[in-house]
Each structure stands twice: as C-alpha cells, then as structure tokens.
Design a protein around this motif. Structure first.
Motif, PDB file in Angstrom:
ATOM      1  N   ARG A 167      -6.169  18.890  -1.341  1.00 36.74           N
ATOM      2  CA  ARG A 167      -5.368  19.947  -1.995  1.00 36.74           C
ATOM      3  C   ARG A 167      -3.886  19.615  -1.857  1.00 36.74           C
ATOM      4  O   ARG A 167      -3.092  19.848  -2.770  1.00 36.74           O
ATOM      5  N   TYR A 168      -3.522  19.091  -0.692  1.00 32.57           N
ATOM      6  CA  TYR A 168      -2.113  18.779  -0.453  1.00 32.57           C
ATOM      7  C   TYR A 168      -1.657  17.651  -1.391  1.00 32.57           C
ATOM      8  O   TYR A 168      -0.564  17.690  -1.947  1.00 32.57           O
ATOM      9  N   LEU A 169      -2.552  16.680  -1.593  1.00 28.72           N
ATOM     10  CA  LEU A 169      -2.236  15.602  -2.532  1.00 28.72           C
ATOM     11  C   LEU A 169      -1.982  16.182  -3.919  1.00 28.72           C
ATOM     12  O   LEU A 169      -1.019  15.809  -4.597  1.00 28.72           O
ATOM     13  N   ASP A 170      -2.850  17.120  -4.313  1.00 27.72           N
ATOM     14  CA  ASP A 170      -2.666  17.748  -5.626  1.00 27.72           C
ATOM     15  C   ASP A 170      -1.361  18.526  -5.685  1.00 27.72           C
ATOM     16  O   ASP A 170      -0.675  18.539  -6.701  1.00 27.72           O
ATOM     17  N   HIS A 171      -1.043  19.181  -4.582  1.00 26.43           N
ATOM     18  CA  HIS A 171       0.189  19.970  -4.551  1.00 26.43           C
ATOM     19  C   HIS A 171       1.410  19.058  -4.712  1.00 26.43           C
ATOM     20  O   HIS A 171       2.334  19.360  -5.466  1.00 26.43           O
ATOM     21  N   LEU A 172       1.375  17.925  -4.022  1.00 22.14           N
ATOM     22  CA  LEU A 172       2.518  17.007  -4.101  1.00 22.14           C
ATOM     23  C   LEU A 172       2.572  16.319  -5.463  1.00 22.14           C
ATOM     24  O   LEU A 172       3.640  16.006  -5.969  1.00 22.14           O
ATOM     25  N   GLY A 173       1.392  16.092  -6.038  1.00 22.77           N
ATOM     26  CA  GLY A 173       1.325  15.388  -7.321  1.00 22.77           C
ATOM     27  C   GLY A 173       1.190  13.896  -7.096  1.00 22.77           C
ATOM     28  O   GLY A 173       1.903  13.325  -6.259  1.00 22.77           O
ATOM     29  N   THR A 174       0.269  13.272  -7.856  1.00 22.82           N
ATOM     30  CA  THR A 174      -0.008  11.851  -7.606  1.00 22.82           C
ATOM     31  C   THR A 174       1.234  10.982  -7.797  1.00 22.82           C
ATOM     32  O   THR A 174       1.439  10.028  -7.046  1.00 22.82           O
ATOM     33  N   ALA A 175       2.086  11.332  -8.761  1.00 22.55           N
ATOM     34  CA  ALA A 175       3.261  10.486  -9.012  1.00 22.55           C
ATOM     35  C   ALA A 175       4.154  10.452  -7.764  1.00 22.55           C
ATOM     36  O   ALA A 175       4.596   9.371  -7.344  1.00 22.55           O
ATOM     37  N   GLU A 176       4.368  11.625  -7.171  1.00 22.01           N
ATOM     38  CA  GLU A 176       5.246  11.664  -5.999  1.00 22.01           C
ATOM     39  C   GLU A 176       4.593  10.955  -4.812  1.00 22.01           C
ATOM     40  O   GLU A 176       5.249  10.235  -4.053  1.00 22.01           O
ATOM     41  N   VAL A 177       3.279  11.155  -4.680  1.00 22.99           N
ATOM     42  CA  VAL A 177       2.577  10.516  -3.557  1.00 22.99           C
ATOM     43  C   VAL A 177       2.662   8.998  -3.688  1.00 22.99           C
ATOM     44  O   VAL A 177       2.957   8.288  -2.709  1.00 22.99           O
ATOM     45  N   ILE A 178       2.443   8.508  -4.910  1.00 28.36           N
ATOM     46  CA  ILE A 178       2.504   7.051  -5.118  1.00 28.36           C
ATOM     47  C   ILE A 178       3.905   6.527  -4.789  1.00 28.36           C
ATOM     48  O   ILE A 178       4.064   5.495  -4.126  1.00 28.36           O
ATOM     49  N   ALA A 179       4.929   7.258  -5.237  1.00 24.35           N
ATOM     50  CA  ALA A 179       6.309   6.809  -4.965  1.00 24.35           C
ATOM     51  C   ALA A 179       6.561   6.736  -3.454  1.00 24.35           C
ATOM     52  O   ALA A 179       7.118   5.749  -2.956  1.00 24.35           O
ATOM     53  N   THR A 180       6.107   7.767  -2.734  1.00 28.16           N
ATOM     54  CA  THR A 180       6.318   7.759  -1.278  1.00 28.16           C
ATOM     55  C   THR A 180       5.545   6.616  -0.634  1.00 28.16           C
ATOM     56  O   THR A 180       6.062   5.906   0.237  1.00 28.16           O
ATOM     57  N   LEU A 181       4.291   6.423  -1.061  1.00 27.03           N
ATOM     58  CA  LEU A 181       3.475   5.357  -0.462  1.00 27.03           C
ATOM     59  C   LEU A 181       4.091   3.985  -0.747  1.00 27.03           C
ATOM     60  O   LEU A 181       4.138   3.115   0.136  1.00 27.03           O
ATOM     61  N   ASN A 182       4.594   3.785  -1.971  1.00 27.72           N
ATOM     62  CA  ASN A 182       5.219   2.492  -2.287  1.00 27.72           C
ATOM     63  C   ASN A 182       6.443   2.256  -1.416  1.00 27.72           C
ATOM     64  O   ASN A 182       6.668   1.143  -0.933  1.00 27.72           O
ATOM     65  N   ASP A 183       7.194   3.328  -1.213  1.00 28.23           N
ATOM     66  CA  ASP A 183       8.381   3.207  -0.373  1.00 28.23           C
ATOM     67  C   ASP A 183       7.980   2.833   1.068  1.00 28.23           C
ATOM     68  O   ASP A 183       8.565   1.936   1.687  1.00 28.23           O
ATOM     69  N   LEU A 184       6.927   3.511   1.562  1.00 24.73           N
ATOM     70  CA  LEU A 184       6.447   3.211   2.916  1.00 24.73           C
ATOM     71  C   LEU A 184       5.893   1.783   2.990  1.00 24.73           C
ATOM     72  O   LEU A 184       6.095   1.074   3.981  1.00 24.73           O
ATOM     73  N   ALA A 185       5.203   1.363   1.914  1.00 24.46           N
ATOM     74  CA  ALA A 185       4.634   0.007   1.896  1.00 24.46           C
ATOM     75  C   ALA A 185       5.755  -1.035   1.964  1.00 24.46           C
ATOM     76  O   ALA A 185       5.646  -2.040   2.680  1.00 24.46           O
ATOM     77  N   ASP A 186       6.851  -0.777   1.203  1.00 29.98           N
ATOM     78  CA  ASP A 186       7.986  -1.715   1.230  1.00 29.98           C
ATOM     79  C   ASP A 186       8.555  -1.837   2.641  1.00 29.98           C
ATOM     80  O   ASP A 186       8.897  -2.918   3.099  1.00 29.98           O
ATOM     81  N   LYS A 187       8.647  -0.671   3.315  1.00 34.38           N
ATOM     82  CA  LYS A 187       9.299  -0.690   4.630  1.00 34.38           C
ATOM     83  C   LYS A 187       8.367  -1.153   5.747  1.00 34.38           C
ATOM     84  O   LYS A 187       8.801  -1.793   6.698  1.00 34.38           O
ATOM     85  N   PHE A 188       7.088  -0.763   5.645  1.00 35.07           N
ATOM     86  CA  PHE A 188       6.206  -0.955   6.819  1.00 35.07           C
ATOM     87  C   PHE A 188       4.971  -1.822   6.572  1.00 35.07           C
ATOM     88  O   PHE A 188       4.237  -2.122   7.496  1.00 35.07           O
ATOM     89  N   GLY A 189       4.717  -2.154   5.318  1.00 35.41           N
ATOM     90  CA  GLY A 189       3.595  -3.065   5.089  1.00 35.41           C
ATOM     91  C   GLY A 189       2.539  -2.509   4.144  1.00 35.41           C
ATOM     92  O   GLY A 189       2.509  -1.321   3.808  1.00 35.41           O
ATOM     93  N   ASP A 190       1.650  -3.431   3.777  1.00 33.98           N
ATOM     94  CA  ASP A 190       0.658  -3.152   2.727  1.00 33.98           C
ATOM     95  C   ASP A 190      -0.325  -2.044   3.063  1.00 33.98           C
ATOM     96  O   ASP A 190      -1.031  -1.561   2.181  1.00 33.98           O
ATOM     97  N   ARG A 191      -0.411  -1.709   4.365  1.00 33.99           N
ATOM     98  CA  ARG A 191      -1.396  -0.674   4.683  1.00 33.99           C
ATOM     99  C   ARG A 191      -1.103   0.626   3.941  1.00 33.99           C
ATOM    100  O   ARG A 191      -1.960   1.472   3.815  1.00 33.99           O
ATOM    101  N   PHE A 192       0.134   0.774   3.467  1.00 34.13           N
ATOM    102  CA  PHE A 192       0.491   1.993   2.740  1.00 34.13           C
ATOM    103  C   PHE A 192       0.298   1.857   1.221  1.00 34.13           C
ATOM    104  O   PHE A 192       0.630   2.785   0.489  1.00 34.13           O
ATOM    105  N   SER A 193      -0.208   0.700   0.744  1.00 34.72           N
ATOM    106  CA  SER A 193      -0.373   0.564  -0.709  1.00 34.72           C
ATOM    107  C   SER A 193      -1.244   1.691  -1.235  1.00 34.72           C
ATOM    108  O   SER A 193      -2.297   1.981  -0.670  1.00 34.72           O
ATOM    109  N   PRO A 194      -0.816   2.334  -2.310  1.00 34.15           N
ATOM    110  CA  PRO A 194      -1.545   3.503  -2.801  1.00 34.15           C
ATOM    111  C   PRO A 194      -3.009   3.188  -3.129  1.00 34.15           C
ATOM    112  O   PRO A 194      -3.313   2.128  -3.678  1.00 34.15           O
ATOM    113  N   ALA A 195      -3.890   4.110  -2.780  1.00 37.16           N
ATOM    114  CA  ALA A 195      -5.316   3.953  -3.094  1.00 37.16           C
ATOM    115  C   ALA A 195      -5.480   3.898  -4.613  1.00 37.16           C
ATOM    116  O   ALA A 195      -4.779   4.622  -5.332  1.00 37.16           O
ATOM    117  N   PRO A 196      -6.404   3.038  -5.105  1.00 33.55           N
ATOM    118  CA  PRO A 196      -6.549   2.894  -6.561  1.00 33.55           C
ATOM    119  C   PRO A 196      -6.778   4.224  -7.282  1.00 33.55           C
ATOM    120  O   PRO A 196      -6.281   4.425  -8.378  1.00 33.55           O
TER     121      PRO A 196
END
Ligand code: 3HC
Length: 709
Positions: free
Chosen positions: A664-693
């Motif tokens: 529900r929280y993912l839906d609340h945030l919206g997939t676009a925003e979640v993907i942007a945050t995950l990409n940002d985290l992936a850039d800083k901390f590594g591939d483990r944050f790459s967004p789920a397909p």
C-alpha cells in the motif's frame, strides 16, 4: 424488511434488533432511520413504560457504526452530517424519558456500546462472545456517538481514557468490574433479568454503581486529579503513537472538552474530530487493514473451490524446545487440541510440558481461564520420547533444530509412524519445505507452518506450500492455524518465504550502516520514529544473531549479492554474542531487562565511518530495501495477493499500520517516485537497490500494485 421487531410485554416494550441477512448488527443509515421513527412512537405510547433493547442475533449485540459507510466518505461535510445523525439518534435514546435497558449478548462495540451507554441500565451475559469496547481508534477515528462523553461520566476519566485511547475491547466480566455493565448474568436468563431491571427502575429503586467505577469517579472528579489523569494520558499517547496516529489525541481532547464544558460541547468536539479523521489517510488505511484481516478469516487459503479442511483434534509437536513447547501451548490453550510433545530425552519433554503448564497457570492467575478450564486444558497435554500416539495424530508439527539433515530424518521417521491421512508440517523459518518433503513418501501432505516468536503473542502464521502440497493439506493447515487464533497467509516455498524475505534486506542495510559508523541507538531510534515497534538492532537481539546469520546465509545462497550477509554479525555470533537469549548482543541485559548498548560490540563490528548519515538517509535505505524486495517477492508469487503481503508485513514484522503495509505504501508513493528513489540509492550504494522489474512494468502502464477498484 426492517431491522427492528417490537413487542409489548406487561407495559415493557421489547425492541429487538436483527438486521436481516447480515452476520452482525451495525448502525447503518437505514437502521438509524428506522430507529428514529420508532423512538418517538415508543415515547408517545402511554402503554409503554420502559424499553428493553435486545439483539436477535445469536452472538452479536451491535458491532458499531457501519464501517463501510464511513469508509466511503469523501468529504468532511458528509462525515459531519453522518456523525451528527448518529449523535442525534443516541441522544434520542438517552432522552426518551422512559427507562431503557440494554440486554447485551455478543459483541457490543463502538456505536453499539455508545447506544448501550445511552440506556439507563446495562445487563450483559457472562459469555466469552460478549465483549464490550470502543475500538474506534484502531480504525483511525474516535468514538463519536457520545462515547467520549458518556463513558467518562459513567466510570470516571481514568478508566474511560484507558479504554478509549487504546481502542480496547473487554470481556463482559472486566466491563462489569469497571462499572460499564450493571449486571452480569448467564445467557439463559438475560432477557428475564433485563425485564426485571426495567421493572425495578420503574419502581424507582436506585441502581447500584460498581465499586471500581465509584472509586475512579471520586479520584477523577477533583480538578487536580483530573488534570493529572489527562496529562499522564497525553504523555502516554504521544510516546505510543509517535505522532503517527491522530485519533487517540483527538479522543483525548473530546473527552477533556466534554468534561470541562458539558456534554453538548463534548459532542461538538467529537463530531468535528470525526469529520476530520474519517476522511484522512490514516483512517482509510486502518480500515483497509480491518477489512483485509476480516477477509482473511474466511479465506480457505487456496483460490477457487476449496475442499473442506480435515478435522484436527490430535496434534503431535516434535521438538520440545523453545518453539515446540510454545506451539504446543497455543494448540492446547487456543485450539483445545489434544497435544503430545515428543523429544529424544525425557528431561527435554518434561521441560517442554512444564513450559506449557506455566503458560496455562499464568492465564489462570490472570483469570483468563477458570480452574475448571485449567484442569481441562492440562488434561489435553501429554508427552514422551517414543512414538506412542503418533498413529492417532491428524497433524504433526516439527520444531527441531534448524538443520536440513536433522529435519529430513525426523520427517522420514514420523511418516513411518503416522496414519496416511496425517498432515506433516515443519516450523522451519529458513529451510525450503520441498527439500524436507523429499525425505517423505507423500510430499503432497507436507507443508510449512511458520510461527513467529513469541508464539502466544505474535498474530501471524505463514503456511508454506510447495508445488506438490495437496489442496486438502493447505486448507487443513489454514483452518487449524486459525483455530489457534492466528491470522494465516499462504505463501510459496521460496527461501525466506514472505516475512523473512522482505525483512532481510532491511536488516542487512541496518548492518551496513552500523559498519559505516551509525550508532546502534541512532538506527533503532530512527526506525521507531518511522513507525516500527522496535528498531532493527533491538530486533536482531530479540530474534537471535545466530538465527539472523543462518537466515541471511540461506537467502544469500538463493538470491545472490542483494542479500550479502554482514560479516560483523558473523563475528558477533562467533564471540557468543547472540542477543537477549545469551544475555549479550548489541545491548546488555541485566535480570532479563535491556540495559543499554554494550559498547564492546563496536570493537567487534569495527565501524569505518563514511560520512554523516541523516535520519532521512536511514529511513530511505532501510525502508526502500524492504519495499523493493516486497515488490520483487510479490512478482514471484510468494504471496497470493498484495493484501496477504501487507497483512504479513504488519502482523509479522510490525510494518507501520498507518502506512497500510509495504505494498500500500508503494502505491501511495507511486511507482515513478519509488523508482527514482531506488535509482538514486543504487547510484550511491550499489546495485542491490536496482528497482524490481515489476515496478518498472507498473510505472510504464501507470498501474498501481493493488488493482484499482
Ligand atoms: N461495520 C461493517 N461491517 C462489520 C462491522 C461494522 N462495524 N463489524 C463487523 N462487520 C462485518 C465484517 O466485515 C464481516 O463481513 P463479511 O462477512 O462480509 O466479511 C462480518 O461483519 C462478520 O465479521 P467478522 O468476520 O469479523 O466476525 P467475528 O465474529 O469474527 O467478529 C466482531 C465480530 C467482533 C464484531 C468484529 O467483526 C469486529 O471487531 N467488528 C468491528 C467492530 C468495530 O470496530 N466497531 C466500531 C465501528 S466504528 C463506530 O462505531 C463509530 C462510532 O463511534 C461513531
């Protein structure tokens, strides 16, 4: 067809509520309209001297306002109109001018109790199904049909706040002790006693007030006493809700306002707060959780037409250790099954049986059960080191050491001693069920029943099914789990199942941040501030570091780098720092109580400070690691639907309910925003944050995780 039926018996109107075709009585718009029309006629009818309000349902008085109705509210104006109509109706009951006696059997909750509080007298049955309370704050609202006014006036502010602010429901006996109920009777004489009470009220015989209520009233009536009660309650609410749940504070204000300025002003305050809360996000999410857990109570555990579950009365638990004896305890106390505990050594069996008996004794001491219940439940319990009784078992639950070879050996032996209709379950938290089932002749009757510790408190059970598990086995395990009082989700047999799978990346991230120099208390405090009941490091200590290391090793093997375990934890384990159970982990424990961080843990972890991490950084890294994994696991079909995933996370991990669960929280945030945050985290901390397909797919389609309704 109306909800009410009326009879006149020697000058007393018997008003029965029974909503046709509904499992419970609830105060909906139609019910209100009907009662609004009835009350003036009762008032005007000279033949009617008093009224007895009773339910026509077998085990339900009134379950409260219709939750569907207020959940559908979109505007404050509409919410205000709805709550005002409810208040007016209940005021009509209170102002009838004739004695009204509530004859209560079954749930009397929310608006149901508020109706009863407006009556002149309350008789309730001393029956386990009779519960009274104001659970509104659990739905993100407050008692708004006079509950915040009439309850404190009846029992004093202290007792009322204790009930209202925690959204408590009480068994009838406890409600009687607190003065909410005037008389407690056997169900067979409820109606007679209610009529008798109506007559004695007419005769002018004064009703007695319960002792508990009187004492509380005396204390609360002094201005100083009351001020103290409110300031204490406010502090407690703030500490408990962390500011995430607005309803308890609103309720506190409504109670205080009403006691200061009178009932009518108190009702205005209730209404204004209700209008605000009912259309707010928190209430919407808490209501979704209520309906999700209600739906799960009826879910067979498989999609489509399900076979009937097989009856389970005889249960054997293999392994009389910590988990085994706890499972046996709940199977006896809640499911009332005949339970046999089996282990290899007599001392272990005896210790296990003793643990179960102590649990029962505790319930007896707390008066949750009678002496008779204690003896009856204790007689259901037996134990031994041999295979006696296995032939009768309908369910065997294995809770032995977490080692595949040991479990396989146990399963193959068990199978040779049980009948062919017996269901075989493992309580493993990490080992794939299919690997255990391979050791049996009939893998179709093998599944996992993953209980969480402490078993008597944790509400969740994961039933884990393999590709081979038969449908009868699944539905039987689900039904028995429910009998044990658990909320059951059925999950696929993949490493970590659901709960540990989504928890592991969150815990690993906490481990990484420890290694980067974030202090233990900072991590814990940040996450409790976010809304988790305990922080990740406290959780590690509670679960046991050895258990966490084992789980993360299994997950790493299965899913690769994303789950790379933290070596610091391995080192802690090797030093014997296993957490609470060993008296030392990241925290110290004195006399069983947490006694601050054990700074020597840092010597073992050897943190390498890597810049400053803000609270927001901690939230983002830990929470998004969990959200991403939840999306991935949902995509792999680990849970049957998003509902199960969210309930599993809330009931199994304590994911903040006000956010509705990770999905529900993912839906609340919206997939676009979640993907942007995950990409940002992936850039800083590594591939483990790459967004789920699945997130990328949904973003492209602009679809949420929960299907749009
Ligand atoms: N409104 C709408 N539906 C309700 C309801 C309510 N207040 N209470 C129960 N139901 C529905 C359930 O959703 C379920 O529907 P379904 O069969 O279509 O799935 C059905 O009644 C049976 O409920 P359960 O499966 O939960 O039955 P149980 O016997 O296990 O439990 C219960 C009965 C204890 C009454 C439980 O349903 C419950 O806790 N209900 C909610 C009580 C509550 O929160 N009341 C407060 C309402 S808010 C209020 O009153 C506001 C006022 O202050 C203004």
């Amino acid at each position: 067809m109306g909800a009410f039926k009326q009879d006149l018996i020697e000058g007393i109107a018997r008003l029965e509520i029974n909503i046709d075709g509904e499992p419970v009585n609830k105060i909906s718009r139609e019910v209100k309209e009907e009662l609004e029309a009835i009350l003036p006629s009762l008032q005007a009818d000279e033949r009617v001297q008093a009224v007895v309000l009773i339910s026509g349902k077998t085990d339900n008085f009134i379950a409260g306002a219709d939750i569907d109705e207020f959940a559908a509210l979109k505007t404050r104006e509409k919410a205000l109109a709805l709550v005002r109509s409810g208040q007016e109706l209940i005021n009509q009951v209170a102002g009838l001018g004739k004695p009204v006696v509530a004859a209560i059997h079954g749930a009397c909750l929310g608006g149901g109790l508020e109706t009863a509080l407006a009556c002149s007298y309350r008789v309730a049955t001393d029956h386990p199904k009779t519960i009274l309370g104001l659970p509104e704050v659990q739905l993100g609202i407050l008692p708004a049909a006079g509950g915040c006014q009439r309850l404190p006036r009846l029992v004093g502010a202290r007792i009322a706040l204790d009930i209202i602010l925690a959204g408590k429901t009480l068994p009838a006996k406890a409600a009687y002790k607190r003065g909410i109920v005037d008389e407690l009777v056997h169900p067979a004489i409820l109606e007679d006693v209610a009529f008798k009470a109506a007559r004695s009220l007419l005769d002018g015989r004064k009703r007695k007030r319960r002792k508990g209520g009187m004492a509380a009233l005396l204390l609360d009536e002094s201005t100083l006493g009351r001020r103290l009660v409110f300031s204490k309650a406010r502090k407690k609410v703030l500490a408990k809700t962390g500011g995430h749940y607005p309803a308890p504070l609103a309720a506190l204000e409504a109670v205080e306002h009403g006691l200061k300025y009178g009932l009518s002003a108190g009702l205005d305050s209730e209404a204004a707060h209700f209008a605000e809360l009912a259309v707010g996000d928190v209430s919407k999410r808490l209501v979704q959780i209520f309906f999700a857990s209600t739906a799960l109570k009826k879910d067979s555990g498989i999609d489509g037409v399900a076979p009937s579950p097989r009856p389970v009365q005889n249960v054997t638990v293999v392994g009389a250790g910590f988990m085994g004896s706890a499972i046996a305890g709940v199977a006896v106390a809640r499911a009332m099954a005949d339970v046999r505990l089996k282990d290899n050594e007599l001392e272990d069996v005896a210790r296990g049986l003793q643990t179960v008996r102590s649990g029962l004794k505790k319930r007896l001491r707390r008066r949750r059960i009678t002496k008779y219940d204690y003896r009856r439940l204790e007689s259901l319990l037996s134990g031994g080191v041999d295979w006696a009784g296995f032939g009768r078992s309908e369910l065997v639950i294995e809770a032995v050491y977490e080692d595949l070879a040991v479990k396989r050996e146990v399963f193959s032996q068990v199978e040779s001693h049980v009948g062919e209709r017996c269901l075989l379950a493992s309580n493993t938290s990490t080992i794939p069920i299919a690997d255990i089932a391979e050791a049996t002749q009939c893998p179709e009757r093998v599944l996992g029943m993953h209980f969480f510790s402490p078993v008597e408190k944790m509400p969740l059970l994961e039933v884990i099914v393999t590709d081979k598990t038969a449908q009868w086995a699944t539905v039987t395990a689900v039904a028995f789990g429910r009998k044990m009082g658990k909320t059951v989700i059925v999950v696929r047999d993949r490493p970590g199942f659901w709960v540990n799978r989504i928890l592991a990346p969150y815990m690993n991230e906490a481990g990484r941040m420890l290694e980067e120099g974030v202090p233990v208390e900072t991590l814990d405090r940040s996450m409790t501030k976010f809304g988790f009941p305990v922080g990740p490091i406290t959780l590690l200590d509670e679960v046991g570091l050895d258990v966490a290391v084992k789980a993360s090793t299994v997950l790493h093997e299965a899913y690769g780098d994303r789950f790379e375990p933290r070596d610091g934890l391995n080192r802690m384990t090797r030093e014997g720092r296993l957490g609470r159970k060993s008296g030392r982990g990241f925290y110290k424990y004195e006399g069983g109580k947490k006694a601050g961080v054990d700074a020597t843990a840092y010597d073992i972890i050897s943190p390498k400070p890597s810049g400053k991490n803000s609270e927001e950084d901690i939230h983002r890294r830990l929470v998004f690691a969990m959200l991403n994994e939840a999306a991935r696991a949902l995509d792999e079909g680990i849970v049957r639907c998003p509902r199960d995933g969210d309930i599993g996370a809330i009931f199994g991990i304590g994911f903040p309910p006000f956010l509705g669960g990770p999905l529900r929280y993912l839906d609340h945030l919206g997939t676009a925003e979640v993907i942007a945050t995950l990409n940002d985290l992936a850039d800083k901390f590594g591939d483990r944050f790459s967004p789920a397909p699945i997130l990328e797919r949904l973003a492209k389609l602009r679809e949420p995780i929960y299907p749009r309704s």
